[in-house]
Design an enzyme around this catalytic site. Structure first.
Site, PDB file in Angstrom:
ATOM      1  N   PRO A   2       5.180   8.174   7.985  1.00 10.61           N
ATOM      2  CA  PRO A   2       4.322   9.081   8.734  1.00 10.61           C
ATOM      3  C   PRO A   2       3.054   9.461   8.005  1.00 10.61           C
ATOM      4  CG  PRO A   2       6.327  10.156   7.946  1.00 10.61           C
ATOM      5  CD  PRO A   2       6.154   8.904   7.185  1.00 10.61           C
ATOM      6  N   GLU A   3       1.960   9.377   8.702  1.00 11.47           N
ATOM      7  CA  GLU A   3       0.698   9.915   8.217  1.00 11.47           C
ATOM      8  C   GLU A   3       0.443  11.209   8.981  1.00 11.47           C
ATOM      9  OE1 GLU A   3      -2.408   6.972   7.884  1.00 11.47           O
ATOM     10  OE2 GLU A   3      -0.958   5.343   7.952  1.00 11.47           O
TER      11      GLU A   3
END
Length: 271
Positions: A2-3
């Site tokens: 996840p960013e």
DNA sequence: AGTGCGGCCTGTCCGC
DNA sequence: TGCGGACAGGCCGCAC
């Protein structure tokens, strides 16, 4: 995994299910993450109400009156809202069980993430203290970024992925923002004009904001808190598209390695 | 201070 | 089918 957009999507997904609900029980199945889940976590959270869920860069903060839980999803982490009827699976390391029956379930196959506790202002925690300004805030602007890049010999992509410069931009969105701004990922940060850096700042904001509205990018296994995929993958211009035609000029998108990470770019459109 | 990597860990995919 | 190796959305902590 996840960013920033995926973390923000997660934050929005879990918020209504846990905000103003009290913790009934904490179940730790495996505390060996990047750093161990503190043994005191259960005691600290017992009967505490989650007042809010905030995000700083890629960190999620679950705020209580006594302190905050700091969560990072690492490369493969995820948070789900579930219930006691759903059995925990192999990499479900932690459950926070609420008095209304909701369970916040943390999964992380690669164990690069962390779940920590701080009794103080979480912004002063060692992991958060040095983070640069939030990319979607006005503090992240051309003046700041030009100053941050001045004199740097490092490739611009590495600075964009440096959380002390700007947190939250990982490999996918760094590649996409550089494409949007027409800047070659290997160009030395200190040798890019202010006008082009301004364009990059705007591209970073735009790509992150757009990805949030799409619920993040699902490549392999990212899903939102209730299991839906993110839809930004179909909007990716260069990430993961080596060998395909550039959407702008039709030349072949290239892939190279930069700072141990894959860089995707169009040599014709990005200088 | 800036820069470059090793390492943490598991799953998946590709070529043989 | 099986196996080895490369690779994957992150980033701290260390050596230079």
């Amino acid at each position: 995994m996840p960013e920033l957009p995926e973390v923000e999507t997660t934050r929005r997904g879990i918020l209504p299910h846990i905000k103003n609900h009290s913790v009934k029980q904490v179940v730790v199945r495996n505390r060996q993450l990047r750093w161990p889940i503190p043994a005191s976590l259960a005691k600290q959270l017992e009967n505490e109400k989650i007042l809010d869920v905030e995000r700083r860069g890629k960190y999620l903060l679950l705020i209580t009156a006594r302190g905050s839980i700091i969560i990072h999803l690492g490369m493969s982490g995820s948070l789900r809202i579930t219930d006691s009827k759903t059995p925990a699976e192999k990499h479900d390391h932690l459950d926070i069980v609420f008095s209304n029956g909701n369970i916040l379930r943390y999964r992380d196959p690669r164990k690069f993430g962390c779940v920590l506790w701080t009794g103080k202002d979480p912004g002063q925690h060692k992991l958060l203290k040095k983070l640069g300004p939030e990319p979607l805030s006005d503090d992240f602007n051309a003046d700041y970024f030009v100053h941050a890049c001045a004199g740097r010999k490092q490739a611009i992509k590495q600075l964009v992925m440096n959380s002390q410069i700007v947190p939250g931009v990982g490999n996918i969105y760094a590649n996409e923002a550089l494409f949007m701004a027409g800047i070659h990922p290997k160009r030395a940060a200190g040798k890019i004009s202010a006008a082009r850096l301004d364009k990059l700042v705007q591209a970073i904001k735009q790509v992150l904001a757009r990805a949030i509205t799409q619920g993040g990018t699902t490549l392999r296994d990212f899903t939102q808190a209730e299991g839906q995929p993110g839809y930004f993958a179909q909007e990716l211009q260069v990430y993961g598209r080596a060998g395909q035609a550039c959407p702008n000029c039709q030349q072949t998108i290239r892939q190279t390695v930069l700072g141990q990470r894959s860089a995707f770019y169009c040599a014709h459109c990005q200088k």
